[in-house]
Every structure is written in C-alpha cells, then in structure tokens.
Design an enzyme around this catalytic site. Structure first.
Site, PDB file in Angstrom:
ATOM      1  N   CYS A 100       0.828  -1.211   0.000  1.00  0.00           N
ATOM      2  CA  CYS A 100       0.000   0.000   0.000  1.00  0.00           C
ATOM      3  C   CYS A 100       0.859   1.256   0.000  1.00  0.00           C
ATOM      4  O   CYS A 100       0.443   2.291  -0.493  1.00  0.00           O
ATOM      5  CB  CYS A 100      -0.886   0.029   1.240  1.00  0.00           C
ATOM      6  N   HIS A 119      19.059   0.430   2.197  1.00  0.00           N
ATOM      7  CA  HIS A 119      17.623   0.678   2.029  1.00  0.00           C
ATOM      8  C   HIS A 119      16.833  -0.636   2.158  1.00  0.00           C
ATOM      9  O   HIS A 119      15.820  -0.684   2.859  1.00  0.00           O
ATOM     10  CB  HIS A 119      17.357   1.317   0.662  1.00  0.00           C
TER      11      HIS A 119
END
Lengths: 431, 266
Positions: free
Chosen positions: A52, A96
């Site tokens: 999402c 990351h």
C-alpha cells in the site's frame, strides 16, 4: 562495497495515494510483472515489492546506469512518476533494503507486516525466475537482520501497526469498545489483524467477503459471523467500525451507500478504516456527519507520536542494522573476491572432465587397464591445471580492481558458476 | 471581609481557568496544571461560603434577584462539572470552559448582598429557580458541547495528537451532553411556564423592553426542545445537536445579560 545493486521506486513520502493506486500491482499479476522487469535491458536479477505504501523494484545489474534508465522507462509506462522516483545504488541500496525489511522505512515504524510482505514478494520473484545468487544472499541477510531488530530492540513496542492505531482511534470515537461491532470487508491480513485487536477490547466481529466460503472459513478462525457481500447494506447499519481490505479496484463503499446506511443508524457514529490501495471507500464518505474515514495515508499523523516514543529503539535498530550491513559486506567481499570464483571454476572444469572420463572409460576406453586409466586421468588433470593457471593468476591479480570484478562477473556468467557465500543466513519463515 | 473573600474566589476561578486551559492546550507538560480542577473546587468552596452568608441574611436567597441568581448559576455550573468529572474519566479538561463562565457570573453577581429589591413572590422565585437550575445543567451541556465540537474537528481533520488524546471520546461527549440537556429542559420548561404565569399576572406592568427577552427565551426553549426531541425521534446526534446546544446556551446568556442590565439601570 561494490554490490551491483539498484533500488528504484516510490513510497508514501513523495507519492500521493492516487499515484500509488496507478502503480499498484495485484498479487495475482506480481509474477508476470517480475518477469516483465527481469526482461528489461541490463537487468540481471529482479524482484518487485508492491504494498500500500511503496512500489519498489530491486535489481542486480552490472551496468547500473543502463538498468536505471530501463526501470525509469518501465515506471513511466505505468504513471508519470519520474520526478518522484528515488534511486539507491550499491551500498545505499543494500542499506535501504535492510531498512525496509526491518520496518525502519515504514509509514508506521516498527510495524510487523512489511517483513512478511517482502518475503512474499521475494518468494514470488524467486518462483518467477527473477532472483539469482546476489539477491538471494542480500535478502537472506536482510531477513535475518530484520528478525534481530524485532527480537533485540523495542522497535515493535507501542503503537506500531494499523491494528493498534485502529484501536486508539476507535476508543477516541466510542470510548469503551465492549459490545461494539466490527465489520471486516475482504480478507486482508492487515484488516483481520486490526479487527482482532478491536475484538480483544471487547468488540464482536463480522466478516463479509465476495466469496461466502472464504468469509465462513475466516469467521470460524476468528470467532466471527460470516456474511456474503450482498448483506453489506444491512451490515453497515449495525456495525460501529468497518475495516475495508478487499482486492476490488473500484469503490466498494460509495458515498450513497454510507449516507443511506447512516439514515438507518439514527446518527450513531461510524468509523471506517480503508487500508487498501486502490481505495475501497469513496473519500467523500468522510464528509458525512458522524462518519470518520481513515485511509493508509491518514495514519501518518499517528506515526509521529509513535516514532517519537520509539526514537531510542530506532537508534538501537539502526546500530544493529549497521552491524548486519558490515557482515553482509564482509560476506560479499568473499563472494566478490577471486577465491570463490576460482574454486567454482576449477570445480566446474574438473567435474566436467571427470564426467567425460567416466563416460569414456565405460565405452570407447573401456579396454584400458588400471595403470593406463591413471595415466589418462593424470594427463587430463595436468591439462586442466595448465589451462586454468593463467585465468587463476589473472583473477588473483585483479581481485581489488574494477577490471577484476568485470572479469569475475564475465566468468561467472560464461560458465554459469554458482557461488555460495561461506555462511549464508537462512531465510526466516517463522514470522 | 466580603471583598477579600470575593477577590479570593474570583482569583481562584481565574487561576483554575488558566490551568485548565493550559492542560487542554498543552497536556500535562506543566505538572501544576493538573491541580486545575482542585483550584476550581477551592474557588467554588469560597464562593459557596460567600453565598451561604448572603442566603442567611433577611431577604437573601439563592434566587432573590438576577445577581444572586447569577452567583447560584456559577455554583451550579461548577457543581455539575465536579459531579461529571467524578463519574467519567477524561472530563477534567471540560473545566476549561466551565471556569471562565463561573468567573464571569461571579463577577456579574458582585454586591448581590446589597440588593434593595422588593421580596419576590413565590411563583417568581419558582420561575427564577427553575430557569437558573435548568441553565446550570445547560452550562455543563454547553461546556461538553464545546469539547465535542473540538474533538470532532480533531477526528475529522485527522489530528490525533494533543487535544485528541486529552478530550473524552466523541460518543461519550455526545451522550453526556444529551443527558445534561435532558435534565435541564424539563426544569427550564417549568421556568417558562411559571414565567408565563408571572407575566399574565403582571401583564399591565410588562415593559416592551421584556418582549425581546421573552421571544429569545422561548426561542431558546424551542431550540433545546428541538435538540432533545430530534434526538429521541430522529436519532439526531453529534455535531448538529452540539451546535444547537451552544446556540441555545448563547440565547440563555443573552436573556440573563438583558435582565442583568435592566437590573443595573432599574
């Protein structure tokens, strides 16, 4: 570190929900998308993470500039996002990936869902043939690091998930949740998690799904009542909290649906949580009196509080990730050094030669005696050693240079060498 | 002695108001603000002492005129607030709206023991007492409605820090506000009926000045009756009844201010 690694994507920070909706990837099409990305020019390995809050492509690529151009082009075909795309290269890209898995880059820092989502995306990519040695090593270490962060720090304490946020909001609207009714639309794990948390505070659960069988199965598991979606109008009138998590690509609840339900509710408050992208609930529903609508982006407000409380734990988690990053770099240096390539090359040559010898000794050379066979074997070994001598010296000499890395990569590709790290952490499947 | 006690009560109301407003705005970051409700209680205690002393004087009483009535109204508001905060958690901060009203009414009632007005008839006393007691309930309902409107704005605008954490839940505010209106309205109704009877008896002496007050008073009654009736009949909840309560209370204050000003210039 010179990991040939690249991450390109968008997330909740820069991309509004409308943009993320356009980039959304349905779970059933994820494998096809992985194959599509893997087939792009200069992309050696790839997996796609679509949640999402983010759509990111993780790519191993020797030519990062070309791979970056390919990926930007690919994103551009889905939505005009060039200005908000971010890229991480090499060591930063690895960091990351670790931070994403450890939920340090999440909307709600410390939330537990992201690790499962990354694992699932990785599994799909592996099944679709997008993942090779580098991404396997990287993500194995990232999963291991994420598990350490969860178990060794307080990152998951307090309000870290949609579930706990939902409970706080519901209590801010209704006060005590004893006797309140919660309706779950769809079968999303996050929605069910939120509903379970509300149930723990005394609310009763109802689950409605397009497939009644699926609703019944989930209802049995969660001590809820099951309903088909055709009961939606009735359910809306009797529920206090509605958590929407269907896979629908259009609004499941329109403004008219909710306005009509509110008439039958005699003004009782209705709290709607829409945790899907694309959204399930028409945003105009939030304008209705006594209706409180929150979507995934709205949760950002709550993140601030939770993030402050968990600041200490976040620092500890970052320190732990640095430890894991160093471990991965060390592992990578070994893999990227000449040793594993030389060993794999020699092993491949000798195994091939041994196979051929055994085949020949069983057919055309089966008349040879034991001494002759030993002589043939010795001759072949000496030939292989001489053939491999120069490449071995060359690899050792170039171990620290860019040319050396290119040559190793070329050999690995040309001879399909399978390099294993000395101690690769196992992927955790127990979360 | 009276002046000192009056000054002390007013100061305590003012201090409690500041404390409670700070608590509402900043939370418990300033620890001393947690004492706000207790300072308000001390103010009410001193205030009650002053009023009891007056009630015991010849011609005195809680409803012996507009100014003593305002003083009584302040006490009723403070008392209602304390009853509420004892019964419900997280209602401390509602005192931020009650304390300034109590201070305002106390100041308006200054020298209420100096009244030289003729003694009121029993019906008039019943009328004034009903209106003041009903208004006392509306004072708390008004404070709760303000809290509701603030909290509703927080939830609608997704501001879930600060005020959201400090104010009571929306549905609880809605329910409590309804209950105070439900208590206040029948008592106010008695006040309206007795007021009409008083007017009927003194019709010849009714000044045109009072016409607008009667009109506003009836409008207020209709407004509160609407808030209550629509909730019972049509399930009217939330923002609109809260706004109705705030407007109704503003009307009540307008009427009281009218009487007060007339008293000053009589």
């Amino acid at each position: 570190m010179s990991a040939p690694f690249l991450v390109v994507g968008v997330n909740h920070r820069a991309a509004p929900i409308e943009t993320r909706e356009r980039l959304a990837v349905a779970p059933e099409t994820l494998d096809a998308v992985v194959r599509e990305v893997r087939a792009l020019p200069s992309v050696d390995e790839a997996f796609v993470l679509a949640t999402c809050n983010r759509v990111e492509v993780y790519v191993a690529a020797a030519d990062q500039r070309a791979a970056s151009a390919s990926l930007r082009g690919w994103f551009g075909t889905r939505a005009p996002v060039d200005a908000i795309l971010y890229e991480h290269h090499d060591g930063e890209a690895v960091r990351h990936a670790f931070r994403v898995c450890a939920s340090l880059d999440s909307l709600v820092v410390g939330e537990p869902q992201i690790l499962g989502q990354v694992k699932e995306a990785f599994h799909v990519a592996r099944t679709a043939g997008g993942v090779g040695g580098f991404l396997s090593r990287l993500m194995g270490r990232a999963f291991h690091a994420a598990k350490r962060v969860r178990s060794e720090t307080a990152i998951a304490s307090g309000q870290v998930s949609v579930a706990s946020v939902a409970v706080d909001l519901a209590r801010g609207i209704f006060g005590e949740l004893q006797g309140r009714r919660v309706l779950v639309l769809g079968a999303g794990k996050m929605a069910l998690g939120a509903a379970r948390s509300l149930a723990r505070h005394g609310a009763s659960l109802a689950i409605a799904n397009r497939s009644y069988e699926r609703a019944a199965s989930l209802a049995k598991e969660h001590e809820a009542s099951a309903h088909p979606l055709t009961d939606l109008a009735m359910l809306l009138q009797h529920s206090d909290v509605v958590v929407c998590s269907t896979a629908a690509t259009r609004f499941v609840l329109t403004r008219d649906d909710v306005a009509s339900a509110m008439k039958g509710r005699r003004g009782r408050s209705l709290f709607l949580i829409d945790i899907t992208v694309p959204r399930n609930v028409d945003p105009r529903v939030g304008d209705l009196d006594n209706v409180y609508l929150y979507n995934v982006d709205d949760l950002e407000q709550i993140v601030v509080d939770g993030a402050q409380r968990r600041e200490g734990a976040t620092r500890e988690a970052e320190r732990l990730l640095e430890e894991e990053l160093r471990a991965f770099e060390a592992e990578q240096r070994v893999v990227e050094g000449p040793g594993p390539t030389i060993a794999a090359l020699r092993q491949k040559f000798h195994a091939t030669a041994q196979g051929e010898l055994e085949r020949s000794f069983g057919h055309r050379l089966k008349h040879l005696g034991a001494d002759d066979r030993k002589a043939v074997e010795a001759m072949l070994d000496a030939t292989l050693s001489k053939l491999l001598h120069h490449p071995t010296v060359r690899l050792k000499q170039g171990s620290a240079s860019h040319d050396g890395a290119v040559e190793r990569a070329a050999l690995q590709r040309l001879f399909e060498l399978d390099l294993e790290p000395p101690s690769r952490p196992q992927e955790d499947d127990d979360d | 002695m009276y002046d000192a006690a009056f000054g002390l009560a007013a100061t305590l109301y003012a201090v409690s108001g500041v404390m409670l407003l700070l608590q509402l705005a900043r939370g418990p970051t300033i620890a001393v603000t947690r004492l706000g409700p207790w300072v308000l209680l001390a103010a009410a205690a001193v205030h009650l002492g002053l009023d009891v002393r007056y009630w015991l004087t010849p011609g005195g009483g809680p409803f012996a005129g507009i100014r003593p009535s305002l003083s009584t109204l302040a006490l009723l508001g403070a008392g209602g607030y304390f009853a509420l905060r004892q019964a419900r958690p997280r209602f401390d901060v509602v005192g931020a709206f009650v304390a300034p009203l109590a201070l305002f009414m106390l100041l308006a009632s200054r020298h209420s023991n100096d009244t030289t007005a003729a003694p009121l008839g029993a019906l008039t006393v019943l009328h004034v007492a009903s209106v003041i007691i009903g208004t006392g309930a509306f004072t708390v309902a008004f404070a709760v409605a303000l809290a509701y409107l603030l909290q509703e704005r927080q939830v609608k605008q997704k501001r879930l820090r600060g005020l959201f954490q400090r104010l009571p839940p929306l549905d609880v505010l809605d329910e409590v506000g309804f209950r105070f209106v439900a208590v206040g309205l029948p008592v106010l109704t008695l006040g309206v009926v007795t007021g009409l009877m008083v007017i009927a008896r003194t019709a010849a002496r009714a000044a045109s000045f009072e016409t607008w007050q009667r009109t506003v008073g009836l409008a207020v009654w209709v407004l509160f009756a609407g808030v209550l009736g629509l909730r019972i009949v049509a399930g009217w909840r939330g923002r609109r009844p809260a706004i109705g309560t705030v407007l109704g209370y503003a009307g009540v204050i307008a009427v009281l201010v009218g009487y007060y000003l007339r008293g000053l210039h009589a």
